[in-house]
Write a protein that holds these residues in place. Sequence first.
Motif, PDB file in Angstrom:
ATOM      1  N   GLY A 180      94.389 -67.615 -44.011  1.00  0.00           N
ATOM      2  CA  GLY A 180      94.419 -69.057 -43.897  1.00  0.00           C
ATOM      3  C   GLY A 180      95.194 -69.687 -45.032  1.00  0.00           C
ATOM      4  O   GLY A 180      95.168 -69.195 -46.162  1.00  0.00           O
ATOM      5  N   GLN A 181      95.889 -70.786 -44.721  1.00  0.00           N
ATOM      6  CA  GLN A 181      96.660 -71.514 -45.723  1.00  0.00           C
ATOM      7  C   GLN A 181      96.288 -72.980 -45.660  1.00  0.00           C
ATOM      8  O   GLN A 181      95.900 -73.488 -44.620  1.00  0.00           O
ATOM      9  N   ASP A 204      92.587 -64.663 -47.630  1.00  0.00           N
ATOM     10  CA  ASP A 204      92.148 -63.773 -46.565  1.00  0.00           C
ATOM     11  C   ASP A 204      90.643 -63.979 -46.436  1.00  0.00           C
ATOM     12  O   ASP A 204      89.904 -63.794 -47.416  1.00  0.00           O
ATOM     13  N   VAL A 205      90.204 -64.364 -45.247  1.00  0.00           N
ATOM     14  CA  VAL A 205      88.800 -64.692 -45.011  1.00  0.00           C
ATOM     15  C   VAL A 205      88.222 -63.713 -43.990  1.00  0.00           C
ATOM     16  O   VAL A 205      88.781 -63.531 -42.906  1.00  0.00           O
ATOM     17  N   THR A 206      87.104 -63.074 -44.357  1.00  0.00           N
ATOM     18  CA  THR A 206      86.424 -62.144 -43.460  1.00  0.00           C
ATOM     19  C   THR A 206      85.212 -62.826 -42.845  1.00  0.00           C
ATOM     20  O   THR A 206      84.417 -63.464 -43.541  1.00  0.00           O
ATOM     21  N   GLY A 259      91.460 -69.744 -42.469  1.00  0.00           N
ATOM     22  CA  GLY A 259      91.289 -68.289 -42.440  1.00  0.00           C
ATOM     23  C   GLY A 259      90.092 -67.878 -41.593  1.00  0.00           C
ATOM     24  O   GLY A 259      90.150 -66.912 -40.829  1.00  0.00           O
ATOM     25  N   ALA A 260      88.987 -68.632 -41.705  1.00  0.00           N
ATOM     26  CA  ALA A 260      87.794 -68.337 -40.900  1.00  0.00           C
ATOM     27  C   ALA A 260      88.083 -68.538 -39.420  1.00  0.00           C
ATOM     28  O   ALA A 260      87.645 -67.747 -38.574  1.00  0.00           O
ATOM     29  N   ALA A 261      88.837 -69.584 -39.086  1.00  0.00           N
ATOM     30  CA  ALA A 261      89.198 -69.822 -37.680  1.00  0.00           C
ATOM     31  C   ALA A 261      90.056 -68.684 -37.146  1.00  0.00           C
ATOM     32  O   ALA A 261      89.863 -68.221 -36.006  1.00  0.00           O
TER      33      ALA A 261
END
Length: 187
Positions: A128-129, A178-180, A140-142
Motif C-alpha cells: 500500500g502507498q 507491506d501489510v499482512t 495495503g490492507a485492502a
Amino acid sequence: MAQHEETYGGNRRGRLAGRSMIVGALVAAGIGLGPAAAHADTWRTATATAWGQTQTTASAAAQAGARGELTRLAAQLGEVCTNVTSSATLQYAVPSGGGYVYGGTATGLCAPASPSPYTVPRSATGRGQGSTSSAATQNGAAAARTAILAAGADCTGYQTTGVTTVYATPDSSWYIYDVTVSALCVQ
C-alpha cells in the motif's frame, strides 16, 4: 442325533437367541441416546428482574434482561434460540410512586448451533502507498484482502497482523508499506 444340553441350562440356539435379544436391546438403547436425540430442539426459559421509574421502562428492562439470560444460557450450552417470546409481571411498586420492579420471562426454542463454515485460515500481504502512514496501511490492507478473496472463498474476521515499512520519503510526504492480513475462510 441327540441335542446337546449345557450344564448351565438352555440349549445352544436358546443362548444365541437370548444374546441376540440383549445385543438388539443395547443397540436400540444406544440409538435412543445417540447424537440424533442429543440434537433435538428444546424449549428453554430464563428469567430476570428489573427496576424502572415507569411501568413501561421496568417491564421492557425485565424482558430484555430475560432475553439476555436466555441467550447466555443457550450460548453456554452451545445452542441458538429462535421463536423467543417474553413477558413481564409486576412484582413490586414503590409506595411513594418512585419506581416499579418487574419480573421478566423469556422462552425460546433452542437447538445446537450449526458449526461455522469459516474454518480455513488464510493470509496475504499487499503493498500500500499513500501520503500518510494510515492511508498507506489502509491501502495495503485492502490489497491483502483482495488477494485473500482472489482464492475464490468467502472469508470473515479480517485482521491486520503485520505492517512492514518498504519506503518513506525523508520529508514524510509519501509512505509505502507491506501489510499482512489474516482471515478465516470457507475453503
